[in-house]
Design a protein around this motif. Structure first.
Motif, short mmCIF file in Angstrom:
data_model
loop_
_atom_site.label_atom_id
_atom_site.label_comp_id
_atom_site.label_asym_id
_atom_site.label_seq_id
_atom_site.Cartn_x
_atom_site.Cartn_y
_atom_site.Cartn_z
N SER A 83 0.84 -1.19 0.00
CA SER A 83 0.00 0.00 0.00
C SER A 83 0.88 1.25 0.00
O SER A 83 2.06 1.17 0.34
N PRO A 84 0.31 2.39 -0.38
CA PRO A 84 -1.08 2.60 -0.77
C PRO A 84 -1.35 2.10 -2.18
O PRO A 84 -0.43 1.88 -2.96
N VAL A 85 -2.64 1.94 -2.48
CA VAL A 85 -3.06 1.47 -3.79
C VAL A 85 -3.92 2.53 -4.45
O VAL A 85 -4.39 3.48 -3.81
N VAL A 86 -4.13 2.36 -5.75
CA VAL A 86 -5.09 3.15 -6.50
C VAL A 86 -6.29 2.24 -6.72
O VAL A 86 -6.17 1.19 -7.35
N LEU A 87 -7.44 2.61 -6.20
CA LEU A 87 -8.60 1.73 -6.18
C LEU A 87 -9.61 2.17 -7.23
O LEU A 87 -10.02 3.34 -7.26
N VAL A 88 -10.01 1.23 -8.08
CA VAL A 88 -11.01 1.47 -9.11
C VAL A 88 -12.17 0.53 -8.84
O VAL A 88 -12.01 -0.70 -8.93
N ALA A 89 -13.33 1.09 -8.51
CA ALA A 89 -14.45 0.28 -8.03
C ALA A 89 -15.69 0.55 -8.86
O ALA A 89 -16.13 1.70 -8.98
N HIS A 90 -16.27 -0.52 -9.37
CA HIS A 90 -17.44 -0.42 -10.24
C HIS A 90 -18.71 -0.82 -9.51
O HIS A 90 -18.74 -1.80 -8.76
N SER A 91 -19.77 -0.04 -9.72
CA SER A 91 -21.11 -0.40 -9.27
C SER A 91 -21.13 -0.71 -7.78
O SER A 91 -20.78 0.13 -6.95
N MET A 92 -21.53 -1.93 -7.40
CA MET A 92 -21.67 -2.28 -5.99
C MET A 92 -20.35 -2.23 -5.24
O MET A 92 -20.32 -2.11 -4.01
N ALA A 93 -19.23 -2.34 -5.95
CA ALA A 93 -17.93 -2.22 -5.28
C ALA A 93 -17.65 -0.78 -4.87
O ALA A 93 -16.76 -0.54 -4.04
N GLY A 94 -18.40 0.19 -5.43
CA GLY A 94 -18.21 1.58 -5.05
C GLY A 94 -18.40 1.82 -3.56
O GLY A 94 -17.53 2.43 -2.91
N PRO A 95 -19.51 1.37 -2.97
CA PRO A 95 -19.67 1.51 -1.52
C PRO A 95 -18.57 0.81 -0.72
O PRO A 95 -18.14 1.31 0.32
N HIS A 96 -18.12 -0.36 -1.21
CA HIS A 96 -17.02 -1.05 -0.52
C HIS A 96 -15.79 -0.15 -0.50
O HIS A 96 -15.12 0.00 0.53
N ALA A 97 -15.47 0.42 -1.66
CA ALA A 97 -14.27 1.24 -1.79
C ALA A 97 -14.37 2.50 -0.95
O ALA A 97 -13.39 2.93 -0.33
N GLU A 98 -15.56 3.13 -0.94
CA GLU A 98 -15.71 4.34 -0.14
C GLU A 98 -15.53 4.04 1.35
O GLU A 98 -14.80 4.77 2.06
N ALA A 99 -16.16 2.97 1.83
CA ALA A 99 -16.02 2.62 3.25
C ALA A 99 -14.57 2.28 3.58
O ALA A 99 -14.03 2.70 4.62
N PHE A 100 -13.91 1.55 2.68
CA PHE A 100 -12.51 1.19 2.89
C PHE A 100 -11.64 2.44 2.98
O PHE A 100 -10.77 2.56 3.85
N THR A 101 -11.88 3.40 2.10
CA THR A 101 -11.07 4.62 2.09
C THR A 101 -11.32 5.45 3.34
O THR A 101 -10.38 6.03 3.92
#
Length: 281
Positions: A83-101
């Protein structure tokens, strides 16, 4: 492709060595990682990891997933690949990525949300929601059993092609690498289970938003204008405002933007993490 265990769940990873911060690509519900290939090809030389959640190329764990599990999986992945990473999240993965960030801001250098899932008027969970969760879980288990005979898997693969064609500008007879996996019992079960977990995960995201402020991570919200119309663009604008992000409305794309307009996704990656950017120690 490699199946590994992260945060207590089996997931499938596809990795490409390269320079710079690793770009992590995570698809929405039932979106297998090979569909990201057009984007990968537009990021030459960059380190890329594609994540398939449980069921897509790995065993489905037999339960509805939670937002906490998805966050823990992303954290374990960042720890594994660096880490850190660059996260690209589509559709339902968007909420996962936001919470993770929000929960692990030090692990994310930049975020690209690709037509991410949003719901702004969710009511509190009630008895009806408990019944729906039981229904989706039962349906997932039944479908996993039904798809074991090969003739039913053929139907499942055809259904997968139809869904991709309906959510992109591809035709049903177009080449669709990786889509055949949607005819596998565990993959079909995982799709139903993720649908069953959708509302609960977004309610949990609201709780994370209330407790953990947005850390100011460079973010681009990509919005596909080809499906939802003005109301969807407005909902996505509200998400962009919440994240202090730039919104890019992609007029000629439907929901599967990695297929319709992969250049828009690659450009957004370069915006949040320019070529040559390194981890600051």
């Amino acid at each position: 492709m490699t199946v590994i265990r992260l945060a207590g769940r089996d997931v499938r990873l596809t990795t490409r060595a390269g320079h710079g911060l690793t770009v992590v690509l995570v698809g929405g519900c039932g979106v297998p990682s090979p569909l990201w290939q057009p984007v990968v090809e537009l990021l030459p030389g960059r380190a890329v990891t594609r994540l398939d959640r449980p069921g897509l190329g790995s065993p489905w764990p037999g339960r509805l997933p939670t937002l906490a599990e998805e966050v823990d999986t992303l954290a374990a992945l960042a720890d594994r690949i660096g880490s850190p990473v660059v996260l690209v999240a589509h559709s339902m993965a968007g909420p996962h990525a936001e919470a993770f960030t929000r929960l692990h801001p030090d692990l994310v250098r930049g975020l690209v949300v690709v037509d991410g899932s949003v719901e702004w008027d969710l009511r509190p969970a009630g008895v009806r929601d408990r019944g729906l969760r039981m229904f989706w879980l039962a349906a997932a288990r039944v479908v996993r059993r039904l798809l074991r005979p090969e003739p039913f898997r053929v139907l499942g693969r055809l259904a997968g092609r139809v869904v991709v064609a309906l959510q992109s500008r591809l035709r049903i007879w177009s080449p669709m690498p990786g889509v055949a996996i949607l005819g596998e019992p565990d993959a079909a079960a995982s799709v139903l289970a993720e649908n069953g977990a959708y509302a609960d995960q977004l309610r949990d995201l609201d709780q994370v938003r209330a407790q953990d402020p947005w850390p100011g991570t460079p973010t681009v919200v990509l919005t596909a204008a080809g499906d939802g119309g003005p109301s969807w663009v407005g909902d996505q604008r509200r998400l962009a405002d919440l994240l202090g992000a730039d919104q890019v409305v992609v007029e000629d794309s439907r929901h599967l933007m990695m297929l319709d307009c992969p250049a828009s996704v690659a450009d957004a990656v370069r915006t949040v993490a320019p070529v040559g950017e390194k981890e600051v120690s």
